[in-house]
Design a protein around this motif. Structure first.
Motif, PDB file in Angstrom:
ATOM      1  N   GLU A 106       0.643  -1.151  -0.093  1.00 24.84           N
ATOM      2  CA  GLU A 106       0.007   0.086   0.171  1.00 24.84           C
ATOM      3  C   GLU A 106       0.812   1.154  -0.112  1.00 24.84           C
ATOM      4  OE1 GLU A 106      -2.673  -0.565   3.272  1.00 24.84           O
ATOM      5  OE2 GLU A 106      -3.962  -1.865   1.899  1.00 24.84           O
ATOM      6  N   ASP A 107       1.849   1.340   0.583  1.00 25.31           N
ATOM      7  CA  ASP A 107       3.157   2.463   0.666  1.00 25.31           C
ATOM      8  C   ASP A 107       3.599   2.876  -0.640  1.00 25.31           C
ATOM      9  OD1 ASP A 107       2.402   2.855   3.205  1.00 25.31           O
ATOM     10  OD2 ASP A 107       4.386   2.120   4.184  1.00 25.31           O
ATOM     11  N   HIS A 108       3.469   1.641  -1.403  1.00 26.72           N
ATOM     12  CA  HIS A 108       3.936   1.719  -2.918  1.00 26.72           C
ATOM     13  C   HIS A 108       2.997   1.874  -3.757  1.00 26.72           C
ATOM     14  CE1 HIS A 108       7.611   0.515  -0.976  1.00 26.72           C
ATOM     15  NE2 HIS A 108       8.365   0.900  -2.143  1.00 26.72           N
ATOM     16  N   GLY A 109       1.635   2.534  -3.523  1.00 26.55           N
ATOM     17  CA  GLY A 109       0.611   2.673  -4.211  1.00 26.55           C
ATOM     18  C   GLY A 109      -0.149   1.495  -4.824  1.00 26.55           C
ATOM     19  N   GLY A 110       0.117   0.393  -4.121  1.00 21.88           N
ATOM     20  CA  GLY A 110      -0.676  -0.955  -4.562  1.00 21.88           C
ATOM     21  C   GLY A 110      -1.841  -1.147  -3.685  1.00 21.88           C
ATOM     22  N   LYS A 111      -2.611  -2.504  -4.134  1.00 21.32           N
ATOM     23  CA  LYS A 111      -3.805  -2.866  -3.357  1.00 21.32           C
ATOM     24  C   LYS A 111      -3.172  -4.411  -2.711  1.00 21.32           C
ATOM     25  CE  LYS A 111      -7.292  -0.039  -5.399  1.00 21.32           C
ATOM     26  NZ  LYS A 111      -8.421  -0.214  -6.220  1.00 21.32           N
ATOM     27  N   PHE A 112      -3.649  -4.412  -1.800  1.00 21.37           N
ATOM     28  CA  PHE A 112      -3.285  -6.052  -1.130  1.00 21.37           C
ATOM     29  C   PHE A 112      -4.876  -6.496  -0.748  1.00 21.37           C
ATOM     30  CE2 PHE A 112      -2.804  -8.781   2.342  1.00 21.37           C
ATOM     31  CZ  PHE A 112      -1.701  -9.521   1.988  1.00 21.37           C
ATOM     32  N   ILE A 113      -5.212  -7.590  -1.464  1.00 22.89           N
ATOM     33  CA  ILE A 113      -6.613  -8.178  -1.431  1.00 22.89           C
ATOM     34  C   ILE A 113      -6.436  -9.371  -1.104  1.00 22.89           C
ATOM     35  CG2 ILE A 113      -9.030  -8.577  -2.315  1.00 22.89           C
ATOM     36  CD1 ILE A 113      -7.967  -6.080  -4.539  1.00 22.89           C
ATOM     37  N   ILE A 114      -7.194 -10.149  -0.170  1.00 21.49           N
ATOM     38  CA  ILE A 114      -7.105 -11.589   0.111  1.00 21.49           C
ATOM     39  C   ILE A 114      -8.553 -11.923  -0.074  1.00 21.49           C
ATOM     40  CG2 ILE A 114      -6.822 -13.557   1.983  1.00 21.49           C
ATOM     41  CD1 ILE A 114      -4.764 -11.779   3.190  1.00 21.49           C
ATOM     42  N   TYR A 115      -8.695 -13.094  -0.846  1.00 27.81           N
ATOM     43  CA  TYR A 115     -10.052 -13.884  -1.118  1.00 27.81           C
ATOM     44  C   TYR A 115      -9.749 -15.100  -0.447  1.00 27.81           C
ATOM     45  CZ  TYR A 115     -10.726 -10.639  -4.699  1.00 27.81           C
ATOM     46  OH  TYR A 115     -11.115  -9.234  -5.546  1.00 27.81           O
ATOM     47  N   THR A 116     -10.575 -15.595   0.354  1.00 31.53           N
ATOM     48  CA  THR A 116     -10.444 -16.975   1.228  1.00 31.53           C
ATOM     49  C   THR A 116     -11.762 -17.955   1.147  1.00 31.53           C
ATOM     50  OG1 THR A 116      -9.440 -18.180   3.057  1.00 31.53           O
ATOM     51  CG2 THR A 116     -10.641 -16.051   3.352  1.00 31.53           C
ATOM     52  N   GLN A 117     -11.676 -19.201   1.218  1.00 31.48           N
ATOM     53  CA  GLN A 117     -12.704 -19.932   1.484  1.00 31.48           C
ATOM     54  C   GLN A 117     -12.232 -21.063   2.328  1.00 31.48           C
ATOM     55  OE1 GLN A 117     -14.411 -21.104  -2.243  1.00 31.48           O
ATOM     56  NE2 GLN A 117     -16.171 -22.260  -1.305  1.00 31.48           N
ATOM     57  N   PRO A 118     -12.874 -21.068   3.314  1.00 33.02           N
ATOM     58  CA  PRO A 118     -12.537 -22.142   4.320  1.00 33.02           C
ATOM     59  C   PRO A 118     -12.634 -23.697   3.853  1.00 33.02           C
ATOM     60  CG  PRO A 118     -13.893 -20.553   5.472  1.00 33.02           C
ATOM     61  CD  PRO A 118     -13.973 -20.279   3.990  1.00 33.02           C
ATOM     62  N   GLU A 119     -11.738 -24.437   4.234  1.00 38.72           N
ATOM     63  CA  GLU A 119     -11.507 -25.883   3.565  1.00 38.72           C
ATOM     64  C   GLU A 119     -11.209 -25.899   2.039  1.00 38.72           C
ATOM     65  OE1 GLU A 119     -11.106 -27.990   5.887  1.00 38.72           O
ATOM     66  OE2 GLU A 119     -11.713 -26.511   7.345  1.00 38.72           O
ATOM     67  N   VAL A 120     -10.894 -24.674   1.600  1.00 33.02           N
ATOM     68  CA  VAL A 120     -10.604 -24.672  -0.037  1.00 33.02           C
ATOM     69  C   VAL A 120      -9.350 -24.026  -0.355  1.00 33.02           C
ATOM     70  CG1 VAL A 120     -11.330 -24.071  -2.353  1.00 33.02           C
ATOM     71  CG2 VAL A 120     -13.035 -24.896  -0.870  1.00 33.02           C
ATOM     72  N   GLY A 121      -9.073 -22.988   0.217  1.00 33.96           N
ATOM     73  CA  GLY A 121      -7.815 -22.206  -0.127  1.00 33.96           C
ATOM     74  C   GLY A 121      -8.041 -20.894  -0.119  1.00 33.96           C
ATOM     75  N   SER A 122      -6.836 -20.036  -0.279  1.00 27.09           N
ATOM     76  CA  SER A 122      -6.953 -18.712  -0.401  1.00 27.09           C
ATOM     77  C   SER A 122      -6.287 -18.138  -1.540  1.00 27.09           C
ATOM     78  CB  SER A 122      -6.056 -18.229   0.947  1.00 27.09           C
ATOM     79  OG  SER A 122      -6.602 -18.535   2.207  1.00 27.09           O
ATOM     80  N   ARG A 123      -6.522 -17.013  -1.908  1.00 30.01           N
ATOM     81  CA  ARG A 123      -5.926 -16.331  -3.017  1.00 30.01           C
ATOM     82  C   ARG A 123      -5.526 -14.706  -2.463  1.00 30.01           C
ATOM     83  NH1 ARG A 123      -8.868 -14.002  -8.649  1.00 30.01           N
ATOM     84  NH2 ARG A 123      -6.941 -13.171  -9.636  1.00 30.01           N
TER      85      ARG A 123
END
Length: 109
Positions: free
Chosen positions: A77-94
């Motif tokens: 975020e300090d470098h002008g970007g976005k950090f987003i987490i998508y997660t689904q229990p028992e399936v995984g995360s992105r």
């Protein structure tokens, strides 16, 4: 160097949560004025309440995980970007990172 360390932290967390092994997929895309970096694992995923809590500053649900993710999020975020987490229990995360190709004129501090 900071962005490189942020990516290393994200990779470390993504690998550590796959305690019984798994697949870690990393892709990049050029999208107009952004570079999209997608990091996907097929670990157990994170419950919504735990995800929200772990991204709060100085939260110690799993101290190592939350510290790494908080640090990476802040650097991105300090470098002008976005950090987003998508997660689904028992399936995984992105984890999706959107970084501008041209950094803001004002340096992050």
């Amino acid at each position: 160097d900071l962005f490189k360390k942020a990516l290393e932290a994200i990779f470390r967390v993504s690998i550590e949560v796959m305690k019984k092994g798994g697949i870690l997929t990393v892709t990049t895309e050029l999208c107009w004025d952004l570079v999209l970096i997608s990091i996907i694992n097929n670990a157990k995923g994170i419950k919504d309440w735990a995800l929200e809590s772990s991204l709060r500053t100085f939260f110690s649900w799993e101290s190592t995980t939350s510290t790494y993710l908080n640090t990476a999020k802040k650097v991105i975020e300090d470098h002008g970007g976005k950090f987003i987490i998508y997660t689904q229990p028992e399936v995984g995360s992105r984890i999706l990172i959107e970084m501008p190709i041209e950094l803001p004129r004002k340096p992050p501090i």
